[in-house]
Motif scaffolding. Sequence first.
Motif, PDB file in Angstrom:
ATOM      1  N   UNK A 127     -11.428 -14.366  32.630  1.00 16.67           N
ATOM      2  CA  UNK A 127     -11.778 -14.218  34.045  1.00 16.67           C
ATOM      3  C   UNK A 127     -12.985 -13.281  34.180  1.00 16.67           C
ATOM      4  N   UNK A 128     -13.923 -13.564  35.076  1.00 20.85           N
ATOM      5  CA  UNK A 128     -15.098 -12.698  35.236  1.00 20.85           C
ATOM      6  C   UNK A 128     -14.717 -11.281  35.658  1.00 20.85           C
ATOM      7  N   UNK A 129     -15.414 -10.318  35.083  1.00 24.16           N
ATOM      8  CA  UNK A 129     -15.269  -8.913  35.449  1.00 24.16           C
ATOM      9  C   UNK A 129     -16.658  -8.280  35.466  1.00 24.16           C
ATOM     10  N   UNK A 130     -16.781  -7.181  36.188  1.00 22.93           N
ATOM     11  CA  UNK A 130     -18.016  -6.405  36.176  1.00 22.93           C
ATOM     12  C   UNK A 130     -17.795  -5.150  35.329  1.00 22.93           C
ATOM     13  N   UNK A 131     -18.859  -4.724  34.641  1.00 18.58           N
ATOM     14  CA  UNK A 131     -18.730  -3.595  33.719  1.00 18.58           C
ATOM     15  C   UNK A 131     -19.925  -2.655  33.884  1.00 18.58           C
ATOM     16  N   UNK A 132     -19.638  -1.358  33.958  1.00 22.44           N
ATOM     17  CA  UNK A 132     -20.714  -0.368  34.050  1.00 22.44           C
ATOM     18  C   UNK A 132     -20.403   0.822  33.160  1.00 22.44           C
ATOM     19  N   UNK A 133     -21.455   1.450  32.658  1.00 22.34           N
ATOM     20  CA  UNK A 133     -21.352   2.704  31.915  1.00 22.34           C
ATOM     21  C   UNK A 133     -22.377   3.653  32.525  1.00 22.34           C
ATOM     22  N   UNK A 134     -21.903   4.800  33.003  1.00 25.47           N
ATOM     23  CA  UNK A 134     -22.760   5.752  33.705  1.00 25.47           C
ATOM     24  C   UNK A 134     -22.490   7.153  33.170  1.00 25.47           C
ATOM     25  N   UNK A 135     -23.564   7.925  32.957  1.00 30.75           N
ATOM     26  CA  UNK A 135     -23.431   9.335  32.600  1.00 30.75           C
ATOM     27  C   UNK A 135     -23.672  10.170  33.849  1.00 30.75           C
ATOM     28  N   UNK A 136     -22.740  11.080  34.130  1.00 31.61           N
ATOM     29  CA  UNK A 136     -22.874  11.973  35.282  1.00 31.61           C
ATOM     30  C   UNK A 136     -23.265  13.371  34.797  1.00 31.61           C
ATOM     31  N   UNK A 137     -24.197  13.985  35.524  1.00 30.10           N
ATOM     32  CA  UNK A 137     -24.727  15.302  35.164  1.00 30.10           C
ATOM     33  C   UNK A 137     -24.443  16.308  36.268  1.00 30.10           C
ATOM     34  N   UNK A 138     -24.142  17.540  35.866  1.00 32.72           N
ATOM     35  CA  UNK A 138     -24.006  18.646  36.804  1.00 32.72           C
ATOM     36  C   UNK A 138     -25.050  19.692  36.456  1.00 32.72           C
ATOM     37  N   UNK A 139     -25.965  19.925  37.385  1.00 29.36           N
ATOM     38  CA  UNK A 139     -27.085  20.840  37.129  1.00 29.36           C
ATOM     39  C   UNK A 139     -27.795  20.496  35.826  1.00 29.36           C
ATOM     40  N   UNK A 140     -27.948  19.195  35.591  1.00 32.26           N
ATOM     41  CA  UNK A 140     -28.689  18.731  34.420  1.00 32.26           C
ATOM     42  C   UNK A 140     -27.890  18.646  33.141  1.00 32.26           C
ATOM     43  N   UNK A 141     -26.618  19.042  33.168  1.00 29.98           N
ATOM     44  CA  UNK A 141     -25.776  19.027  31.968  1.00 29.98           C
ATOM     45  C   UNK A 141     -24.820  17.834  32.047  1.00 29.98           C
ATOM     46  N   UNK A 142     -24.773  16.979  31.022  1.00 34.91           N
ATOM     47  CA  UNK A 142     -23.858  15.828  31.069  1.00 34.91           C
ATOM     48  C   UNK A 142     -22.408  16.275  30.979  1.00 34.91           C
ATOM     49  N   UNK A 143     -21.592  15.856  31.967  1.00 36.08           N
ATOM     50  CA  UNK A 143     -20.190  16.287  31.981  1.00 36.08           C
ATOM     51  C   UNK A 143     -19.220  15.113  31.977  1.00 36.08           C
ATOM     52  N   UNK A 144     -19.726  13.886  32.163  1.00 42.44           N
ATOM     53  CA  UNK A 144     -18.813  12.750  32.154  1.00 42.44           C
ATOM     54  C   UNK A 144     -19.544  11.468  31.792  1.00 42.44           C
ATOM     55  N   UNK A 145     -18.919  10.673  30.910  1.00 39.50           N
ATOM     56  CA  UNK A 145     -19.322   9.289  30.699  1.00 39.50           C
ATOM     57  C   UNK A 145     -18.249   8.427  31.345  1.00 39.50           C
ATOM     58  N   UNK A 146     -18.658   7.646  32.328  1.00 39.91           N
ATOM     59  CA  UNK A 146     -17.740   6.786  33.072  1.00 39.91           C
ATOM     60  C   UNK A 146     -17.930   5.338  32.621  1.00 39.91           C
ATOM     61  N   UNK A 147     -16.907   4.804  31.962  1.00 38.16           N
ATOM     62  CA  UNK A 147     -16.919   3.415  31.489  1.00 38.16           C
ATOM     63  C   UNK A 147     -15.920   2.650  32.353  1.00 38.16           C
TER      64      UNK A 147
END
Length: 240
Positions: A127-147
């Motif tokens: 079945x079709x699904x959508x997929x994203x991978x995003x890196x979130x930064x706080x004050x320029x520091x990476x704090x989360x990879x959201x898959x």
Amino acid sequence: MEAVAQSENTPIFQRIKDYLLSQIANGTWKEGDVIPSEQALVKQFGVSRMTVNRAVRELTAEQVLTRRQGSGTYVAQQKVQATLVEIRSIADEIRARGHAHRSSLQQLERGKASELLARQFDLPVGHPLFHSVIVHFENGVPIQVEDRWANPKLAPDYMEQDYASITPNEYLMRAAPLQDATYSIEALPAPRDIADMLAIDTRQPCLVLRRQTRSNGQVASLATMWHPGHRYQFAGSVGY
């Protein structure tokens, strides 16, 4: 020595603590900076080594400072806190701390449900699904990879969003209002691709939050969120 407003009744060790905290708060000492030695603080304040040691020891216990054997005492890396009780956009949490959020889209694609994803979404294999991978930064520091995987039935415009200005969570809350959610947390070593995005070593542990959200009786999304363990902590409270 910079003056710190104190009551005459304030214990001397507390005055030293407040001075150290003020130097950190005003940016004189930043995360990772070494602070003056206990001997230097003894001379600066004209007090006993025991008094200085108590101030430094308490700030170390409070995770404001960190001691390294044979090296000195440093300003500790402050852990970012996220709530587990309320599902909020990470951008909102960062802004609530008075910090700047930005994100970097690593991947945005149309995919098909594997056997595992099909079971998790309660959809047919393929079945079709959508997929994203995003890196979130706080004050320029990476704090989360959201898959994240999203259900096109509930989030038909997922692929058309500008994820530099909106988070997947913010879009999904509008497109598929939250009915309920389940989550799990575990500590795992970071795979190489995750470690690279978080700018950490693969030997460093991550706090991994897996969350399934439902809307209108269907699974709306499955998200795996990787956080560097030395920069992040989860907290929450429940009232009855």
